[in-house]
Design a protein around this motif. Structure first.
Motif, mmCIF file in Angstrom:
data_model
loop_
_atom_site.group_PDB
_atom_site.id
_atom_site.type_symbol
_atom_site.label_atom_id
_atom_site.label_comp_id
_atom_site.label_asym_id
_atom_site.label_seq_id
_atom_site.Cartn_x
_atom_site.Cartn_y
_atom_site.Cartn_z
ATOM 1 N N SER A 15 0.833 -1.199 0.000
ATOM 2 C CA SER A 15 0.000 0.000 0.000
ATOM 3 C C SER A 15 0.872 1.255 0.000
ATOM 4 O O SER A 15 1.879 1.317 0.709
ATOM 5 N N PRO A 16 0.510 2.266 -0.785
ATOM 6 C CA PRO A 16 1.299 3.510 -0.805
ATOM 7 C C PRO A 16 1.158 4.313 0.482
ATOM 8 O O PRO A 16 1.978 5.172 0.767
ATOM 9 N N GLU A 17 0.096 4.041 1.245
ATOM 10 C CA GLU A 17 -0.136 4.716 2.522
ATOM 11 C C GLU A 17 -0.626 3.684 3.534
ATOM 12 O O GLU A 17 -1.226 2.678 3.153
ATOM 13 N N PRO A 18 -0.395 3.915 4.837
ATOM 14 C CA PRO A 18 -0.842 2.964 5.860
ATOM 15 C C PRO A 18 -2.349 3.075 6.121
ATOM 16 O O PRO A 18 -2.792 3.476 7.192
ATOM 17 N N SER A 19 -3.132 2.736 5.107
ATOM 18 C CA SER A 19 -4.597 2.831 5.184
ATOM 19 C C SER A 19 -5.179 1.565 4.577
ATOM 20 O O SER A 19 -4.750 1.142 3.495
ATOM 21 N N VAL A 20 -6.166 0.967 5.256
ATOM 22 C CA VAL A 20 -6.765 -0.266 4.735
ATOM 23 C C VAL A 20 -7.449 -0.011 3.397
ATOM 24 O O VAL A 20 -7.464 -0.879 2.516
ATOM 25 N N HIS A 21 -7.997 1.185 3.229
ATOM 26 C CA HIS A 21 -8.682 1.485 1.974
ATOM 27 C C HIS A 21 -7.684 1.700 0.839
ATOM 28 O O HIS A 21 -7.944 1.305 -0.309
ATOM 29 N N LYS A 22 -6.540 2.294 1.138
ATOM 30 C CA LYS A 22 -5.488 2.426 0.125
ATOM 31 C C LYS A 22 -4.906 1.048 -0.218
ATOM 32 O O LYS A 22 -4.496 0.802 -1.356
ATOM 33 N N LEU A 23 -4.880 0.161 0.768
ATOM 34 C CA LEU A 23 -4.394 -1.198 0.532
ATOM 35 C C LEU A 23 -5.323 -1.930 -0.441
ATOM 36 O O LEU A 23 -4.867 -2.562 -1.402
ATOM 37 N N ALA A 24 -6.638 -1.838 -0.207
ATOM 38 C CA ALA A 24 -7.602 -2.471 -1.110
ATOM 39 C C ALA A 24 -7.519 -1.858 -2.509
ATOM 40 O O ALA A 24 -7.607 -2.560 -3.522
ATOM 41 N N GLU A 25 -7.314 -0.553 -2.547
ATOM 42 C CA GLU A 25 -7.193 0.147 -3.830
ATOM 43 C C GLU A 25 -5.956 -0.338 -4.589
ATOM 44 O O GLU A 25 -5.990 -0.538 -5.817
ATOM 45 N N ALA A 26 -4.851 -0.532 -3.857
ATOM 46 C CA ALA A 26 -3.622 -1.016 -4.482
ATOM 47 C C ALA A 26 -3.805 -2.432 -5.029
ATOM 48 O O ALA A 26 -3.289 -2.767 -6.101
#
Length: 556
Positions: free
Chosen positions: A510-521
């Motif tokens: 993930s580009p940021e420590p965010s679960v939503h950014k992880l799913a987006e990645a």
């Protein structure tokens, strides 16, 4: 003011003491296609009688304790006598309604296209039982829409609907003589026979045809062919013979279903994670919004808790802190997790308190999910990090203690027993006194069911999302190491390092420590993977369908 539906008003007094039946269309299978009126009716049902295919779609909207009798019930006495008596849906509906119950009878698609529902409506009318009809998305319309097959064009193409199970020679002759679109309801192993009927009735063998199974669900699959080639396509693709041959399908015949058009309009099956089984190692409460996001990408999330939350071994410290909160001991309270909110809320309820006890106290939340849990409690946080959603991000925005503006210099920090000291040290450095209180303990969860463990180790999952180092350690500890064909996605470098230490190859970071950014990645990874397959002329497959040992590239 929102417009009021004429069907949502309270039941008329004339119905008092009598039952009432709602015939409800549950749509083709996608739970998101239920209407607002359907959800409202389900919430008020005493008895839910649903087709097995849609029971899971509608049951989640019914209230706890709703009765869900099976459609077919064998009378035990008659079974013992060797003559089983079956109670059908009409009998179940009538019996419940005569008993003064509110009955919802849910069918696949739309009630108006269901012959059995029509007969049951007539039975209610004959018995004087009041009923209503809540239309649903018809399968013959919804499935082609999800397959990317428009049924009409700007020229106003004629559309015919045929049920192959009941169609006679006259019906086939009529649709065969037409040049319009034909939507055929049939089964997988009867598609070729239906195609043959249309050709025999006059349709050209090169007429385009699409066949969709499990339409509107993440198991959907669509084949392109012509009336003359469908049997060969199924044979070459080893689609048939199959144990699934009896499963219903929707076939669309006509120029609207041409493959060139579907390439542009197949919006559902081209989602970046379509059909991917994604393991989410978090509790159901924590994973709710993340799972919703994954579904929007076409994935099938599977939530597996890796930690369990338990009360602290010595609750006295927490009890003193909550009492201090009420008596004005603190200027701030900082919540670093949804579980911390839950722990304080449970203690409030134990003492008969509610959100009003936070009056005059500043409230901080470490991130969006924690803030949402506070809002659900009735508390709007005063501080949420504007940048990174972590203890470090919270400290960046936290004001230093100022004796002029802050009458009290103390912060209440309810947290887990294994939380890091970052926030405590940072607050002290800013001049605050901190009551660092263990609000709950985290322990390793029990192992998931055997079939889930087998799927994890055997490559049954397409991807795993790791949201912390502890989720890596705990998942491997309770279920084993994910198979090497499974895509591994990690929320940050520390989590990725832990995954690699456990022998896992990290594919997505993930580009940021965010679960939503992880799913987006992960979705972006899936999109690139799909595009590469199409460019190479290869079929689009899920990672779990790849051969063991296939190499994968890391992406960030």
């Amino acid at each position: 003011m929102s417009p009021t539906s004429p069907t949502t008003s309270p039941v008329s007094p004339v119905f008092a003491g009598h039952g009432h039946v709602t015939f409800l269309g549950a749509g083709p299978g996608d739970p998101g296609l239920l209407t607002l009126r359907a959800v409202e009716a389900l919430g008020g049902a005493d008895v839910l009688i649903a087709e097995p295919e849609v029971l899971d779609v509608v049951r989640c909207h019914a209230r706890a304790g709703v009765s869900t009798p099976e459609l077919t019930v064998v009378d035990e006495a008659s079974t013992a006598a060797g003559v089983p008596v079956l109670r059908d849906a009409a009998n179940l509906v009538m019996e419940a309604a005569r008993g003064g119950r509110r009955v919802v009878r849910a069918v696949t698609g739309d009630p108006g296209l269901d012959g059995n529902a029509g007969a049951e409506m007539l039975a209610c009318a004959a018995a004087g039982i009041p009923f209503e009809v809540v239309p649903g998305v018809a399968t013959v319309v919804g499935v082609p829409a999800y397959a990317g097959v428009p049924l009409r064009d700007e020229q106003g193409t004629d559309v015919r609907f045929v049920d192959a199970r009941t169609a006679d020679d006259r019906c086939w002759a009529e649709v065969g003589a037409s040049d319009g679109t034909v939507v055929v309801s049939t089964s997988l192993d009867a598609v070729a026979a239906a195609a043959g009927e249309l050709v025999a009735a006059g349709r050209k063998p090169d007429t385009p045809l699409t066949v969709t199974i499990a339409g509107t669900t993440t198991r959907q699959r669509t084949w392109n062919a012509t009336l003359g080639t469908i049997a060969q396509v199924f044979k070459q693709g080893k689609v048939l013979p199959s144990p699934e041959g009896h499963r219903p399908v929707i076939a669309v015949v006509g120029e609207r279903s041409a493959p060139a058009q579907r390439d542009q309009l197949s919006w559902f099956e081209s989602k970046p994670l379509f059909g991917w089984r994604v393991l989410v190692p978090r509790t159901k409460e924590q994973a709710a919004s993340l799972s919703d996001q994954l579904r929007s990408y076409g994935a099938v999330p599977h939530e597996v808790p890796t930690i369990a939350v338990e009360p602290p071994r010595t609750p006295q410290q927490m009890e003193r802190a909550v009492k201090g909160l009420v008596t004005g001991r603190y200027e701030w309270i900082a919540f670093t997790s949804v579980n911390a909110v839950k722990a304080v809320r449970e203690k409030f309820e134990e003492y008969g308190l509610d959100a009003r006890a936070f009056a005059g106290i500043k409230v901080a939340a470490v991130g969006e999910q924690t803030a949402a849990a506070l809002v659900d409690f009735g508390v709007k946080p005063d501080l949420v990090p504007s940048g990174e959603q972590s203890a470090a991000g919270l400290l960046e925005d936290w004001p230093p203690y100022d004796p002029v503006f802050d009458p009290i210099d103390r912060v209440f920090l309810p947290r887990a027993d294994i939380a890091t000291e970052t926030l405590v040290a940072g607050l002290i450095e800013l001049g605050w006194e901190v009551d660092d209180v263990t609000a709950y303990r985290t322990v390793r969860a029990s192992p998931p069911p055997a079939d889930t463990r087998e799927a994890i180790k055997g490559g049954g999952f397409d991807a795993v999302l790791f949201t912390s180092s502890s989720t890596v350690r705990n998942l491997v500890g309770i279920a084993g190491k994910p198979h090497n064909v499974t895509v591994i996605a990690c929320i940050g470098p520390a989590t990725a390092k832990t995954a690699e230490e456990h022998g896992l190859r990290v594919d997505v970071l993930s580009p940021e420590p965010s679960v939503h950014k992880l799913a987006e990645a992960l979705a972006e990874f899936g999109l690139r993977r799909r595009a590469a397959a199409l460019e190479a002329g290869d079929p689009v497959t899920r990672p779990s369908e790849r051969r063991p040992g296939a190499r994968r590239r890391r992406t960030t």
